[in-house]
Every structure is written in structure tokens, then in C-alpha cells.
Scaffold this motif. Sequence first.
Motif, PDB file in Angstrom:
ATOM      1  N   PHE A 122      50.877  36.506  51.511  1.00 31.85           N
ATOM      2  CA  PHE A 122      50.712  37.095  50.174  1.00 31.85           C
ATOM      3  C   PHE A 122      51.281  38.519  50.144  1.00 31.85           C
ATOM      4  O   PHE A 122      51.271  39.225  51.144  1.00 31.85           O
ATOM      5  CB  PHE A 122      49.232  37.145  49.782  1.00 31.85           C
ATOM      6  N   ARG A 123      51.733  38.896  48.947  1.00 34.12           N
ATOM      7  CA  ARG A 123      52.245  40.250  48.755  1.00 34.12           C
ATOM      8  C   ARG A 123      51.631  40.817  47.471  1.00 34.12           C
ATOM      9  O   ARG A 123      51.393  40.077  46.513  1.00 34.12           O
ATOM     10  CB  ARG A 123      53.769  40.198  48.628  1.00 34.12           C
ATOM     11  N   ILE A 124      51.337  42.124  47.473  1.00 34.64           N
ATOM     12  CA  ILE A 124      50.781  42.779  46.280  1.00 34.64           C
ATOM     13  C   ILE A 124      51.896  43.571  45.610  1.00 34.64           C
ATOM     14  O   ILE A 124      52.491  44.452  46.238  1.00 34.64           O
ATOM     15  CB  ILE A 124      49.623  43.761  46.648  1.00 34.64           C
ATOM     16  N   ASN A 125      52.166  43.245  44.369  1.00 35.40           N
ATOM     17  CA  ASN A 125      53.180  43.982  43.612  1.00 35.40           C
ATOM     18  C   ASN A 125      52.513  45.036  42.726  1.00 35.40           C
ATOM     19  O   ASN A 125      51.417  44.800  42.218  1.00 35.40           O
ATOM     20  CB  ASN A 125      53.986  43.027  42.723  1.00 35.40           C
ATOM     21  N   ASN A 126      53.166  46.146  42.543  1.00 29.66           N
ATOM     22  CA  ASN A 126      52.651  47.189  41.654  1.00 29.66           C
ATOM     23  C   ASN A 126      51.204  47.560  42.009  1.00 29.66           C
ATOM     24  O   ASN A 126      50.312  47.582  41.141  1.00 29.66           O
ATOM     25  CB  ASN A 126      52.741  46.703  40.196  1.00 29.66           C
ATOM     26  N   ALA A 127      50.989  47.820  43.313  1.00 31.34           N
ATOM     27  CA  ALA A 127      49.627  48.105  43.806  1.00 31.34           C
ATOM     28  C   ALA A 127      48.987  49.285  43.085  1.00 31.34           C
ATOM     29  O   ALA A 127      47.773  49.300  42.875  1.00 31.34           O
ATOM     30  CB  ALA A 127      49.681  48.366  45.319  1.00 31.34           C
ATOM     31  N   ASP A 128      49.795  50.244  42.667  1.00 27.82           N
ATOM     32  CA  ASP A 128      49.246  51.431  41.982  1.00 27.82           C
ATOM     33  C   ASP A 128      48.450  51.057  40.730  1.00 27.82           C
ATOM     34  O   ASP A 128      47.494  51.740  40.365  1.00 27.82           O
ATOM     35  CB  ASP A 128      50.377  52.389  41.572  1.00 27.82           C
ATOM     36  N   SER A 129      48.864  49.977  40.070  1.00 26.05           N
ATOM     37  CA  SER A 129      48.193  49.588  38.819  1.00 26.05           C
ATOM     38  C   SER A 129      46.770  49.089  39.067  1.00 26.05           C
ATOM     39  O   SER A 129      45.987  48.946  38.130  1.00 26.05           O
ATOM     40  CB  SER A 129      49.006  48.503  38.105  1.00 26.05           C
ATOM     41  N   LEU A 130      46.433  48.814  40.342  1.00 23.73           N
ATOM     42  CA  LEU A 130      45.088  48.307  40.657  1.00 23.73           C
ATOM     43  C   LEU A 130      44.137  49.413  41.121  1.00 23.73           C
ATOM     44  O   LEU A 130      42.959  49.156  41.357  1.00 23.73           O
ATOM     45  CB  LEU A 130      45.179  47.225  41.746  1.00 23.73           C
ATOM     46  N   ARG A 131      44.671  50.638  41.261  1.00 28.02           N
ATOM     47  CA  ARG A 131      43.825  51.734  41.766  1.00 28.02           C
ATOM     48  C   ARG A 131      42.589  51.938  40.892  1.00 28.02           C
ATOM     49  O   ARG A 131      42.701  52.122  39.675  1.00 28.02           O
ATOM     50  CB  ARG A 131      44.623  53.040  41.820  1.00 28.02           C
ATOM     51  N   GLY A 132      41.408  51.871  41.504  1.00 29.76           N
ATOM     52  CA  GLY A 132      40.157  52.119  40.779  1.00 29.76           C
ATOM     53  C   GLY A 132      39.755  51.017  39.811  1.00 29.76           C
ATOM     54  O   GLY A 132      38.796  51.170  39.056  1.00 29.76           O
ATOM     55  N   LYS A 133      40.491  49.888  39.833  1.00 26.44           N
ATOM     56  CA  LYS A 133      40.227  48.808  38.872  1.00 26.44           C
ATOM     57  C   LYS A 133      39.317  47.730  39.464  1.00 26.44           C
ATOM     58  O   LYS A 133      39.249  47.548  40.678  1.00 26.44           O
ATOM     59  CB  LYS A 133      41.556  48.160  38.450  1.00 26.44           C
ATOM     60  N   GLY A 134      38.658  47.011  38.579  1.00 28.42           N
ATOM     61  CA  GLY A 134      37.890  45.828  38.966  1.00 28.42           C
ATOM     62  C   GLY A 134      38.751  44.600  38.727  1.00 28.42           C
ATOM     63  O   GLY A 134      39.115  44.315  37.592  1.00 28.42           O
ATOM     64  N   LEU A 135      39.107  43.886  39.795  1.00 29.08           N
ATOM     65  CA  LEU A 135      40.031  42.744  39.687  1.00 29.08           C
ATOM     66  C   LEU A 135      39.308  41.436  40.019  1.00 29.08           C
ATOM     67  O   LEU A 135      38.707  41.310  41.088  1.00 29.08           O
ATOM     68  CB  LEU A 135      41.209  42.945  40.658  1.00 29.08           C
ATOM     69  N   VAL A 136      39.388  40.485  39.090  1.00 29.42           N
ATOM     70  CA  VAL A 136      38.831  39.146  39.331  1.00 29.42           C
ATOM     71  C   VAL A 136      39.940  38.280  39.919  1.00 29.42           C
ATOM     72  O   VAL A 136      40.971  38.092  39.284  1.00 29.42           O
ATOM     73  CB  VAL A 136      38.331  38.503  38.009  1.00 29.42           C
ATOM     74  N   ILE A 137      39.744  37.784  41.154  1.00 31.84           N
ATOM     75  CA  ILE A 137      40.739  36.876  41.743  1.00 31.84           C
ATOM     76  C   ILE A 137      40.230  35.458  41.545  1.00 31.84           C
ATOM     77  O   ILE A 137      39.092  35.131  41.892  1.00 31.84           O
ATOM     78  CB  ILE A 137      40.927  37.097  43.257  1.00 31.84           C
ATOM     79  N   VAL A 138      41.099  34.602  41.003  1.00 33.83           N
ATOM     80  CA  VAL A 138      40.685  33.250  40.626  1.00 33.83           C
ATOM     81  C   VAL A 138      41.382  32.187  41.473  1.00 33.83           C
ATOM     82  O   VAL A 138      42.604  32.193  41.603  1.00 33.83           O
ATOM     83  CB  VAL A 138      41.051  32.968  39.149  1.00 33.83           C
ATOM     84  N   ASP A 139      40.582  31.271  42.021  1.00 38.06           N
ATOM     85  CA  ASP A 139      41.130  30.125  42.762  1.00 38.06           C
ATOM     86  C   ASP A 139      40.640  28.834  42.116  1.00 38.06           C
ATOM     87  O   ASP A 139      39.761  28.865  41.256  1.00 38.06           O
ATOM     88  CB  ASP A 139      40.697  30.210  44.239  1.00 38.06           C
ATOM     89  N   ASP A 140      41.197  27.699  42.525  1.00 35.17           N
ATOM     90  CA  ASP A 140      40.755  26.434  41.919  1.00 35.17           C
ATOM     91  C   ASP A 140      39.591  25.805  42.689  1.00 35.17           C
ATOM     92  O   ASP A 140      38.523  25.589  42.142  1.00 35.17           O
ATOM     93  CB  ASP A 140      41.926  25.457  41.739  1.00 35.17           C
ATOM     94  N   VAL A 141      39.799  25.505  43.977  1.00 31.96           N
ATOM     95  CA  VAL A 141      38.725  24.899  44.762  1.00 31.96           C
ATOM     96  C   VAL A 141      38.531  25.714  46.035  1.00 31.96           C
ATOM     97  O   VAL A 141      39.492  25.955  46.761  1.00 31.96           O
ATOM     98  CB  VAL A 141      39.051  23.435  45.139  1.00 31.96           C
ATOM     99  N   CYS A 142      37.294  26.141  46.303  1.00 28.80           N
ATOM    100  CA  CYS A 142      37.004  26.916  47.513  1.00 28.80           C
ATOM    101  C   CYS A 142      36.317  25.991  48.513  1.00 28.80           C
ATOM    102  O   CYS A 142      35.254  25.444  48.224  1.00 28.80           O
ATOM    103  CB  CYS A 142      36.106  28.100  47.154  1.00 28.80           C
ATOM    104  N   THR A 143      36.949  25.784  49.657  1.00 25.89           N
ATOM    105  CA  THR A 143      36.336  24.940  50.694  1.00 25.89           C
ATOM    106  C   THR A 143      35.836  25.825  51.832  1.00 25.89           C
ATOM    107  O   THR A 143      34.642  26.006  51.996  1.00 25.89           O
ATOM    108  CB  THR A 143      37.320  23.867  51.197  1.00 25.89           C
ATOM    109  N   THR A 144      36.748  26.440  52.585  1.00 31.64           N
ATOM    110  CA  THR A 144      36.313  27.362  53.647  1.00 31.64           C
ATOM    111  C   THR A 144      36.280  28.809  53.155  1.00 31.64           C
ATOM    112  O   THR A 144      35.651  29.654  53.768  1.00 31.64           O
ATOM    113  CB  THR A 144      37.261  27.295  54.855  1.00 31.64           C
ATOM    114  N   GLY A 145      36.992  29.089  52.086  1.00 34.34           N
ATOM    115  CA  GLY A 145      37.078  30.464  51.582  1.00 34.34           C
ATOM    116  C   GLY A 145      38.244  31.231  52.191  1.00 34.34           C
ATOM    117  O   GLY A 145      38.411  32.420  51.930  1.00 34.34           O
ATOM    118  N   ALA A 146      39.070  30.539  52.991  1.00 36.26           N
ATOM    119  CA  ALA A 146      40.157  31.231  53.705  1.00 36.26           C
ATOM    120  C   ALA A 146      41.165  31.880  52.751  1.00 36.26           C
ATOM    121  O   ALA A 146      41.624  32.994  52.995  1.00 36.26           O
ATOM    122  CB  ALA A 146      40.882  30.250  54.630  1.00 36.26           C
ATOM    123  N   THR A 147      41.493  31.201  51.659  1.00 30.70           N
ATOM    124  CA  THR A 147      42.502  31.746  50.732  1.00 30.70           C
ATOM    125  C   THR A 147      41.999  33.032  50.089  1.00 30.70           C
ATOM    126  O   THR A 147      42.678  34.065  50.116  1.00 30.70           O
ATOM    127  CB  THR A 147      42.853  30.710  49.641  1.00 30.70           C
TER     128      THR A 147
END
Length: 229
Positions: free
Chosen positions: A178-203
Motif C-alpha cells: 500500500f502507498r499513501i498519497n497526499n499524506a499532508d491532507s490527513l494531518r490531524g484528521k479522523g479517517l474511516v478506513i473501509v473494508d468488505d470482509v474482515c477475517t484475520t484483520g491483516a488488511t
Amino acid sequence: MRQILTDIADFFLPRTCHICGCRLRETEKTFCVRCIETLPRSLYHLMPLNPMERRFAGLVPFVRATGHFIYSRNSQLAEAIHDMKYRKFPSVGRRLGEIVGEELNVAGFFAGADCIAAVPMHWWKEARRGYNQTDFIACGLSLATGLPVVHVLEASRPHKTQTAMTLEQRQANLAGSFRINNADSLRGKGLVIVDDVCTTGATLRTLAAEIVSAVPDCRLYLLSLCVTI
Ligand SMILES: [Zn+2]
């Protein structure tokens, strides 16, 4: 005028529930109310240190974590998820995301969150599939919560299908993908990361580690549409 066109379209091509096949009422979308009610909820968001949060506790920093629906093989939900991922029904993901967003929003799960990002898919896989289903889940969440979707996460290389792998194998498989683009835009922000199915949680774990490494003051909400138990 739009209503008349909808009525005409419904008459000639009735909209049906994706799960039970019954004819949908005017106010229903993708699923009938009865099927929505019977989808198995985890209710993790109502528990202190819920099983999803225990998967990540001490490994990556996060504000909240949950998996909303319980995923089990051969269930109606599993069939709908399969359609969403492999049979060109991404709208199923958008509607499920909307339902999750409505239910979690009422419970205050998103308090302090600023934006939503979907777990990315490598461009080659997305080109073959035609879409990334988690983009549609994120879109449904956004419709329900009003939080904007941001495109800051990128899958920088393809990885093998993880279905039969252990947690350790999955993490090795995902390392550096994975790569983070425009990381500066996330400074101090609350980000919800969304996945479809969580099995082990590795992703989610790998992605969260990459984000906090690039943006230490980004507050993460780890959310999976479904979770296995
Ligand atoms: Zn139904």
C-alpha cells in the motif's frame, strides 16, 4: 416528472429485492425491509473493547473498530457479498454501506471522523473486475453520514488471493503493498478506513500501520462491512 418515469420503469421492469426476489416498494432500494432486518448484525459498536478492537489493540493505534454484519459461509449475506464482488453487482455494496452508515451514525460511531477511504485494489485487478467493491461501500457510507470519500490510499503492487492464508502469511503477502498519497491532507484528521470482509484483520492492520507511519497524528476508525467469527 421523475416520479412518473420511475413508476413507468417499475411497471415494465419491476425492481426486486436482491436477496428474496420480492418486488420492492417505492421507498425500498436493493433489498426489502424484511431482508434488511434479518441480516445478522454483530452489534460490536455497542460493546466496550469489542472483538474487532481486540484484534487490533496494541498492534496499531485506532479510535474505534467494528465489523457490522456477521459473515458465515452459505448464508444469504455471503451470497450477496459474492454477487457484490464477483458478479457485477457493486450496487449491493453501496446499499449495504448505506445501511451500516445509518446504523453506526445513530450510535455515534463516527464522532470525530472527517473523511472515509476505501481499502484500495491494485489497478490491474480493478481493471479486470471493472470496479473496486469497497469504493461502493465507502460511497454508501458517505451517503448516510455526509462524510466525504477521499482517494488517498493506493495499492502499489498486486498481491495473491489470501483466502487460504494464515494471519502471518497474509501480513507477509501484504507487506509494502500500500502507498499513501497526499499524506499532508490527513494531518490531524479522523479517517474511516473501509473494508468488505474482515477475517484475520491483516488488511486493515497493514494499511493502518502504513498510514500512522506516514501521518502519526491521523486518527483511524477501522470499519469492515462484514466480520467472521
Ligand atoms: Zn427481500
